[in-house]
Enzyme design. Structure first.
Site, mmCIF file in Angstrom:
data_model
loop_
_atom_site.group_PDB
_atom_site.id
_atom_site.type_symbol
_atom_site.label_atom_id
_atom_site.label_comp_id
_atom_site.label_asym_id
_atom_site.label_seq_id
_atom_site.Cartn_x
_atom_site.Cartn_y
_atom_site.Cartn_z
ATOM 1 N N ILE A 147 0.970 -1.061 0.006
ATOM 2 C CA ILE A 147 -0.033 -0.031 0.077
ATOM 3 C C ILE A 147 0.903 1.252 0.139
ATOM 4 O O ILE A 147 1.469 1.601 0.975
ATOM 5 C CB ILE A 147 -0.919 -0.240 1.071
ATOM 6 N N ASP A 156 0.698 12.731 -5.931
ATOM 7 C CA ASP A 156 1.259 14.136 -6.563
ATOM 8 C C ASP A 156 1.079 13.952 -8.233
ATOM 9 O O ASP A 156 0.921 12.783 -8.506
ATOM 10 C CB ASP A 156 2.710 14.418 -6.209
HETATM 11 N N1 HPA Z 1 7.920 9.261 -8.213
HETATM 12 C C1 HPA Z 1 8.322 8.034 -7.971
HETATM 13 N N2 HPA Z 1 7.472 7.530 -6.850
HETATM 14 C C2 HPA Z 1 6.763 8.180 -6.345
HETATM 15 C C3 HPA Z 1 6.344 9.515 -6.813
HETATM 16 C C4 HPA Z 1 7.060 10.036 -7.864
HETATM 17 O O1 HPA Z 1 6.623 11.046 -8.289
HETATM 18 N N3 HPA Z 1 5.156 9.968 -5.829
HETATM 19 C C5 HPA Z 1 4.948 9.089 -5.129
HETATM 20 N N4 HPA Z 1 5.817 8.165 -5.150
#
Ligand code: HPA
Length: 234
Positions: free
Chosen positions: A88, A204
């Protein structure tokens, strides 16, 4: 004990929920499990075993990246007889077709990594989730009225890079998001004949640089934690 986990044999359940961050493992143990024991804290990678609605479940961290999840998942599968690992985690979206808080159930993880090739002779660039955990997640999400998207994702070795373009492998396998662990987890599970799935929350959006703020993070992650816990009951 295994090389990196200090739990005794028998102290880890057949199903392990695996966030990246040890404090998230602790959060699940503190907020959802009863009869909890901390069974390993080697390197501060905490593992807990307890009960969720009467069923024994373990929760412990993978750390970040293929080497780390490769080590923990391999030792859990081979030294502790674990059947199923549900990762997760969070991911970045390559496209504004995804939104913050979206929950993804990973179909295949595509990677430029040589992990699977050099560990197990698996030459595929994209490795599917293993066994029936993926289907159980979909079923459980339906029962909970939770919208999840089944997608391929890019598993990358790289978080920071010079070129902002979506990497070729992500385009080739139609991956709308990126994380750093599922490919190695699926490779280990494929080689060992075990079950593995990955649930991700979009934290994000890479092209717009939006991200989930620290205070929104807890609720966002709770939804995914509850989905994984309810899935583990099946
Ligand atoms: N890149 C790689 N792994 C990640 C990212 C990302 O932007 N955001 C959350 N895990």
């Amino acid at each position: 004990m295994s090389v990196h986990i200090s739990a005794k044999k028998g102290e880890i359940a057949k199903t392990v929920l695996m966030p990246g961050d040890p404090l998230r493992a602790q959060y699940i143990a503190d907020n959802y499990l009863t009869d909890v024991t901390m069974v390993s804290k080697t390197r501060n990678i905490y593992y807990f075993t307890g009960k969720f609605k009467g069923k024994e479940i373990s929760v412990g961290a993978s750390g970040m990246g293929f080497p780390s999840i490769g080590i923990y998942s391999y030792e859990l599968f081979t030294e502790y007889d674990v059947d199923t690992i549900i990762r997760i985690g969070t991911c970045g979206a390559y496209t504004t077709d995804l939104q913050l808080f979206d929950i993804l159930n990973v179909d295949k993880a595509a990677s430029e990594s040589t992990y699977a090739k050099f560990a197990w002779g698996i030459e595929d660039e994209a490795i599917a989730n293993q066994g029936n955990a993926f289907d159980k997640i979909n079923e459980t999400a339906k029962e909970l009225n939770l919208a999840t998207k089944a997608v391929n994702i890019h598993s990358s070795d790289i978080f920071y890079r010079k070129d902002p373009a979506v990497p070729a492998i992500a385009q080739k396998y139609n991956c709308p998001a990126v994380e750093m662990e599922a490919f190695a987890l699926f490779a280990n599970a494929q080689y060992l004949g075990k079950n593995a799935a990955t649930i991700l929350t979009v934290s994000d959006i890479i092209p717009t640089r939006e991200f989930i703020s620290a205070d929104q993070r807890e609720q966002a992650l709770r939804t995914m934690m509850e989905l994984s816990l309810e899935t583990a009951l099946k």
